[in-house]
Each structure stands twice: as structure tokens, then as C-alpha cells.
Design a protein around this motif. Structure first.
Motif, PDB file in Angstrom:
ATOM      1  N   LEU A   1       0.826  -1.203   0.000  1.00  0.00           N
ATOM      2  CA  LEU A   1       0.000   0.000   0.000  1.00  0.00           C
ATOM      3  C   LEU A   1       0.863   1.257   0.000  1.00  0.00           C
ATOM      4  O   LEU A   1       0.628   2.189  -0.776  1.00  0.00           O
ATOM      5  N   SER A   2       1.886   1.281   0.846  1.00  0.00           N
ATOM      6  CA  SER A   2       2.751   2.465   0.909  1.00  0.00           C
ATOM      7  C   SER A   2       3.538   2.653  -0.391  1.00  0.00           C
ATOM      8  O   SER A   2       3.770   3.784  -0.817  1.00  0.00           O
ATOM      9  N   LEU A   3       3.928   1.560  -1.039  1.00  0.00           N
ATOM     10  CA  LEU A   3       4.613   1.668  -2.342  1.00  0.00           C
ATOM     11  C   LEU A   3       3.664   2.174  -3.428  1.00  0.00           C
ATOM     12  O   LEU A   3       4.056   2.996  -4.257  1.00  0.00           O
ATOM     13  N   ILE A   4       2.434   1.708  -3.409  1.00  0.00           N
ATOM     14  CA  ILE A   4       1.442   2.190  -4.380  1.00  0.00           C
ATOM     15  C   ILE A   4       1.200   3.682  -4.166  1.00  0.00           C
ATOM     16  O   ILE A   4       1.149   4.464  -5.121  1.00  0.00           O
ATOM     17  N   LEU A   5       1.074   4.082  -2.912  1.00  0.00           N
ATOM     18  CA  LEU A   5       0.873   5.505  -2.614  1.00  0.00           C
ATOM     19  C   LEU A   5       2.093   6.333  -3.019  1.00  0.00           C
ATOM     20  O   LEU A   5       1.948   7.465  -3.486  1.00  0.00           O
ATOM     21  N   SER A   6       3.284   5.778  -2.866  1.00  0.00           N
ATOM     22  CA  SER A   6       4.504   6.471  -3.321  1.00  0.00           C
ATOM     23  C   SER A   6       4.476   6.655  -4.833  1.00  0.00           C
ATOM     24  O   SER A   6       4.846   7.717  -5.341  1.00  0.00           O
ATOM     25  N   TYR A   7       4.054   5.606  -5.537  1.00  0.00           N
ATOM     26  CA  TYR A   7       3.986   5.687  -6.994  1.00  0.00           C
ATOM     27  C   TYR A   7       2.952   6.729  -7.431  1.00  0.00           C
ATOM     28  O   TYR A   7       3.224   7.561  -8.300  1.00  0.00           O
ATOM     29  N   ILE A   8       1.785   6.683  -6.823  1.00  0.00           N
ATOM     30  CA  ILE A   8       0.742   7.666  -7.146  1.00  0.00           C
ATOM     31  C   ILE A   8       1.257   9.075  -6.875  1.00  0.00           C
ATOM     32  O   ILE A   8       1.066   9.981  -7.692  1.00  0.00           O
ATOM     33  N   GLU A   9       1.918   9.248  -5.752  1.00  0.00           N
ATOM     34  CA  GLU A   9       2.469  10.556  -5.393  1.00  0.00           C
ATOM     35  C   GLU A   9       3.493  11.036  -6.421  1.00  0.00           C
ATOM     36  O   GLU A   9       3.543  12.223  -6.749  1.00  0.00           O
ATOM     37  N   SER A  10       4.278  10.115  -6.958  1.00  0.00           N
ATOM     38  CA  SER A  10       5.283  10.496  -7.956  1.00  0.00           C
ATOM     39  C   SER A  10       4.650  10.950  -9.273  1.00  0.00           C
ATOM     40  O   SER A  10       5.279  11.657 -10.056  1.00  0.00           O
ATOM     41  N   LEU A  11       3.404  10.565  -9.506  1.00  0.00           N
ATOM     42  CA  LEU A  11       2.711  10.936 -10.739  1.00  0.00           C
ATOM     43  C   LEU A  11       1.976  12.272 -10.634  1.00  0.00           C
ATOM     44  O   LEU A  11       1.613  12.852 -11.644  1.00  0.00           O
ATOM     45  N   ILE A  12       1.753  12.735  -9.414  1.00  0.00           N
ATOM     46  CA  ILE A  12       0.973  13.954  -9.205  1.00  0.00           C
ATOM     47  C   ILE A  12       1.895  15.164  -9.197  1.00  0.00           C
ATOM     48  O   ILE A  12       2.765  15.280  -8.333  1.00  0.00           O
ATOM     49  N   PRO A  13       1.695  16.076 -10.154  1.00  0.00           N
ATOM     50  CA  PRO A  13       2.501  17.300 -10.134  1.00  0.00           C
ATOM     51  C   PRO A  13       2.037  18.190  -8.976  1.00  0.00           C
ATOM     52  O   PRO A  13       0.850  18.278  -8.687  1.00  0.00           O
TER      53      PRO A  13
END
Length: 180
Positions: free
Chosen positions: A26-38
Motif C-alpha cells: 500500500l505504501s509503495l502504491i501511494l509512493s507511486y501515485i504521489e510520484s505521478l501527481i505534479p
């Protein structure tokens, strides 16, 4: 121990490992999502702190040991997957300091999950700013402090609010606190 007790102990260990694996994922998925959000607010490196939701849930549901292990693993793995070594060093500095302050804030009993998350957001940004000032060898970078404090408070509150709701949902579905 009787066979039934050993079987129950094995089931508990298995559940514990599965839940920690789920929280890391879950934390890795949230990290990935965060990396996509400008996040275009003019402050380099400003992020939403989405993975902090998993860390706060772990601190509340399991404790500091589980929270720090998943937090450090997440930083290392997401750094190699979505970032670089420099990003890992910045993240780890903010994460360790903010984690310490979140655990202390929780232990006081004065703050709920939202308040603890705000403490994490604020201290994470402050720690990263001091690391950046040390690296670039100028205090001029402290110019970003007000914006980072505001963003840390807002995102910390929102992440804490979501973590609180997510924690309730996960607790109803499959996460069991070790304190139960």
C-alpha cells in the motif's frame, strides 16, 4: 504447547506477515501515485506525503517497530523504483525525524491520528529543509519554510483524516491490532 495452540500461533504469525506485506505494498502504491501527481507550488521537492497514511495506521494498529520497518523499506524500495539515491537520502532524513515525533506525539495521548499525521508532515518538511540547507551550504533555503509548514499541516491533516477512515475500514475487513 498443544497442537491447537501452535496452529493458532502459526495463523497469527502468517496474518501478521501478510498484513505487513499488504501495508508495504500500500505504501509503495501511494509512493507511486504521489510520484505521478505534479505539485506546482514553487517549492522544490514538495509532495503530498501519501505514503504516510500507511505509516500512521501501522503506528496506531501495531506500534513503532512495525511502522519504522515498513517506512524504511518503503523509502528504499520506492527510491530505487521511482527515484534515485539522492531522493532516498532526503526521504530517509525526513522520515526518521518525523517518525520519531509521530511516535512521541501518539504516546502523549493528546493528539488523534489526524494530529499525529500533522506532526509528521511538519517535522518531515523541517528535517528535509535542514538537510537541504546543509547540502547546499546556505541558510537562504529557509525561505521555503513558511510554504513547507503550511503544506505539511494541510497535507498532514488530510492524510491523517484519510488514514483514520482507512484504518477503520481495514480493521473491519482484515487488520487486527496486536493489542486486541
Amino acid at each position: 504447547m498443544k497442537k491447537e495452540q501452535l496452529r493458532e500461533l502459526d495463523d497469527n504469525r502468517t496474518s501478521y506477515i501478510v498484513i505487513l506485506g499488504f501495508m508495504l505494498a500500500l505504501s509503495l502504491i501511494l509512493s507511486y501515485i504521489e510520484s505521478l501527481i505534479p505539485f506546482p507550488f514553487g517549492v522544490p521537492g514538495m509532495k503530498l506525503g501519501l505514503p504516510n497514511m500507511a505509516v500512521v495506521i501501522l503506528i496506531y494498529r501495531y506500534g513503532a517497530k512495525e511502522g519504522i520497518v515498513i517506512n524504511v523499506l518503503r523509502i528504499i524500495l520506492s527510491g530505487f523504483l521511482f527515484g534515485n539515491l539522492f531522493g532516498i537520502l532526503f526521504s530517509i532524513s525526513g522520515a526518521l525525524i518525523s517518525f520519531l515525533f509521530m511516535v512521541i506525539a501518539k504516546k502523549t495521548g493528546l493528539l488523534d491520528m489526524r494530529g499525529v499525521s500533522v506532526v509528521g508532515g511538519l517535522t518531515h518538511n523541517i528535517a528535509q529543509l535542514f538537510v537541504a540547507a546543509f547540502i547546499v551550504k546556505t541558510s537562504g533555503i529557509m525561505f521555503y519554510l513558511p510554504a513547507l509548514l503550511i503544506s505539511g499541516a494541510i497535507t498532514g491533516f488530510l492524510n491523517g483524516f484519510i488514514a483514520e477512515k482507512l484504518g477503520i475500514y481495514l480493521n473491519k475487513t482484515f487488520i487486527r491490532s496486536k493489542n486486541r
